[in-house]
Scaffold this motif. Structure first.
Motif, PDB file in Angstrom:
ATOM      1  N   SER A 129       0.685  -1.006  -0.098  1.00 40.23           N
ATOM      2  CA  SER A 129       0.189   0.092   0.158  1.00 40.23           C
ATOM      3  C   SER A 129       0.804   1.231  -0.044  1.00 40.23           C
ATOM      4  O   SER A 129       1.926   1.005   0.512  1.00 40.23           O
ATOM      5  CB  SER A 129      -0.857   0.127   1.194  1.00 40.23           C
ATOM      6  OG  SER A 129      -1.838  -1.028   1.490  1.00 40.23           O
ATOM      7  N   SER A 130       0.407   2.263  -0.525  1.00 42.67           N
ATOM      8  CA  SER A 130       1.078   3.359  -0.641  1.00 42.67           C
ATOM      9  C   SER A 130       1.055   4.200   0.565  1.00 42.67           C
ATOM     10  O   SER A 130       0.245   3.883   1.533  1.00 42.67           O
ATOM     11  CB  SER A 130       0.479   4.415  -1.700  1.00 42.67           C
ATOM     12  OG  SER A 130      -0.851   4.824  -1.445  1.00 42.67           O
ATOM     13  N   LYS A 131       1.814   5.248   0.823  1.00 42.29           N
ATOM     14  CA  LYS A 131       1.672   6.355   2.065  1.00 42.29           C
ATOM     15  C   LYS A 131       0.348   6.839   2.151  1.00 42.29           C
ATOM     16  O   LYS A 131      -0.144   6.993   3.371  1.00 42.29           O
ATOM     17  CB  LYS A 131       2.590   7.115   2.041  1.00 42.29           C
ATOM     18  CG  LYS A 131       4.247   6.726   2.157  1.00 42.29           C
ATOM     19  CD  LYS A 131       5.130   7.851   2.115  1.00 42.29           C
ATOM     20  CE  LYS A 131       6.492   7.349   2.418  1.00 42.29           C
ATOM     21  NZ  LYS A 131       7.463   8.335   2.284  1.00 42.29           N
ATOM     22  N   LEU A 132      -0.278   7.222   1.067  1.00 39.23           N
ATOM     23  CA  LEU A 132      -1.659   7.822   1.168  1.00 39.23           C
ATOM     24  C   LEU A 132      -2.801   6.790   1.843  1.00 39.23           C
ATOM     25  O   LEU A 132      -3.486   7.090   2.445  1.00 39.23           O
ATOM     26  CB  LEU A 132      -2.020   8.033  -0.144  1.00 39.23           C
ATOM     27  CG  LEU A 132      -3.103   9.193  -0.333  1.00 39.23           C
ATOM     28  CD1 LEU A 132      -2.962  10.682   0.583  1.00 39.23           C
ATOM     29  CD2 LEU A 132      -3.515   9.761  -1.816  1.00 39.23           C
ATOM     30  N   LEU A 134      -1.944   3.939   3.592  1.00 37.06           N
ATOM     31  CA  LEU A 134      -1.621   4.056   4.973  1.00 37.06           C
ATOM     32  C   LEU A 134      -2.276   5.307   5.772  1.00 37.06           C
ATOM     33  O   LEU A 134      -2.822   4.999   7.102  1.00 37.06           O
ATOM     34  CB  LEU A 134      -0.236   3.963   5.356  1.00 37.06           C
ATOM     35  CG  LEU A 134       0.261   2.583   4.681  1.00 37.06           C
ATOM     36  CD1 LEU A 134       1.840   2.401   4.769  1.00 37.06           C
ATOM     37  CD2 LEU A 134      -0.322   1.282   5.149  1.00 37.06           C
ATOM     38  N   GLY A 135      -2.152   6.434   5.381  1.00 34.30           N
ATOM     39  CA  GLY A 135      -2.680   7.610   6.084  1.00 34.30           C
ATOM     40  C   GLY A 135      -4.064   7.284   6.087  1.00 34.30           C
ATOM     41  O   GLY A 135      -4.830   7.915   7.258  1.00 34.30           O
ATOM     42  N   TYR A 301      -9.212   6.927   1.038  1.00 38.04           N
ATOM     43  CA  TYR A 301      -8.543   5.608   0.347  1.00 38.04           C
ATOM     44  C   TYR A 301      -9.106   5.182  -1.017  1.00 38.04           C
ATOM     45  O   TYR A 301      -8.267   4.849  -1.604  1.00 38.04           O
ATOM     46  CB  TYR A 301      -9.199   4.414   1.439  1.00 38.04           C
ATOM     47  CG  TYR A 301      -8.656   2.934   0.906  1.00 38.04           C
ATOM     48  CD1 TYR A 301      -7.550   2.435   1.067  1.00 38.04           C
ATOM     49  CD2 TYR A 301      -9.845   2.110   0.053  1.00 38.04           C
ATOM     50  CE1 TYR A 301      -7.173   1.285   0.644  1.00 38.04           C
ATOM     51  CE2 TYR A 301      -9.532   0.955  -0.219  1.00 38.04           C
ATOM     52  CZ  TYR A 301      -8.178   0.524  -0.101  1.00 38.04           C
ATOM     53  OH  TYR A 301      -7.959  -0.870  -0.604  1.00 38.04           O
TER      54      TYR A 301
END
Length: 338
Positions: A129-132, A134-135, A301
């Motif tokens: 998963s990307s940082k976005l 995960l955010g 997401y």
């Protein structure tokens, strides 16, 4: 099951129709379940009745010639054990969660679906998963934490069942995708196997849970009249249980686990409003903030996944069977978008 392509709808219209069908049936299902459990707190009997009615309706459609039900085969049943296990556990904890929390808090109690979806996508499917993303998961977790800690009188057991429900919901979408391969990608076959085998699995649980003794005690003390409202609600939820099975499997087969999760979040908003107006649930500021954060994280997401899809020219697939997952040739039979 009728092929949606025969209705003359394009792909986008088919997806909209399937998602709308799922959301409507799910909302009715939750509402009537809560009504039934307010009448008599017999969650496993309620589930048993729902699945029994669903199997009966499927058999009726078979006899009437509308749908063709499969003959249960041992090897297929064995291949579907993971799906049946998650389905029975998921239905059980969903219903138990409703027993201990009100309808509006149900959204928060089950608020960790997204983080668990991302975790299982990585651990089971190898999808990083990307940082976005995960955010977005962090925002959802903050919403869950805010909603849970702001409630003074909320049932801790209800929260526990909600967390387990989040886990089973996340796994369910992935397992359905993989299980379709065991029934030649037939949604209706999977619906029948799922209900028939889940009915068998739920029967001993009903007896072991002690609900059978409670039913017999009530019958001796109050007679059959004590169950009139409950059985009516069970009949209604059985019909909608049949419909939501079709809707859920259709949605997973026509869309993706991600879309399944997002539509579930939207359903949660409507469910919260329904709890407020239909069951007089109290919407506290902490509960409202929690719901907003959970939905906000879900929206972020969705945006992140949309950007990833636009950036990638090559689509990502979820293998439907273990053979697909293990096959290293370039000509694998991959039949489901992640």
């Amino acid at each position: 099951m009728a092929n949606l392509n025969k209705l003359g709808l394009n792909e986008r219209q088919q997806v909209f129709l399937v998602v709308a069908f799922y959301m409507v049936t799910a909302l009715v299902m939750v509402s009537v379940n809560k009504w039934a459990l307010n009448t008599l707190s017999l969650p496993w009997l309620l589930l048993w009745c729902q699945m029994a009615i669903a199997v009966l309706l499927l058999k009726i459609t078979d006899y009437a010639g509308f749908l063709k039900m499969p003959i249960i085969q041992k090897d297929v049943a064995k291949a579907l054990i993971p799906l049946i296990s998650i389905n029975v556990l998921g239905l059980g904890v969903n219903t138990l969660c409703l027993v201990y929390v009100d309808t509006s808090f149900y959204q928060i109690a089950r608020g960790l679906v997204l983080p668990f979806t991302v975790i299982f996508a990585y651990t089971l499917l190898g999808q990083a998963s990307s940082k976005l993303v995960l955010g977005a998961c962090f925002i959802v977790f903050c919403g869950f934490y805010t909603g849970v800690t702001s409630e003074l009188n909320v049932s801790q057991l209800g929260i526990f069942f909600g967390v387990v429900s989040s886990i089973t919901t996340s796994l369910h979408a992935i397992v359905i995708k993989k299980s379709l391969g065991a029934v030649n990608n037939s949604s209706i076959d999977l619906v029948y196997y799922n209900n028939a085998l889940s009915l068998l699995a739920t029967t001993p649980i009903f007896f072991l849970s002690g609900e059978y003794s409670e039913v017999m005690l009530r019958l001796n003390e109050e007679g059959f009249a004590a169950f009139h409202s409950f059985l009516f609600a069970a009949f209604v939820t059985g019909i909608f249980g049949f419909l939501i099975n079709l809707a859920g499997f259709l949605q997973i087969s026509k869309t993706s686990p991600t879309t399944h999760m997002v539509s579930g979040a939207v359903r949660g908003v409507l469910q919260t409003l329904l709890g407020y107006y239909a069951f007089n649930d109290i919407i506290t500021s902490g509960r409202l903030i929690g719901i907003v954060l959970i939905l906000g994280g879900g929206a972020l997401y969705t945006y992140a996944k949309d950007q990833e899809m636009k950036a990638n020219t090559k689509p990502t697939y979820i293998p439907m069977t273990q053979q697909d997952a293990d096959d290293d040739d370039g000509d694998r039979n991959k039949v489901g978008r992640a």
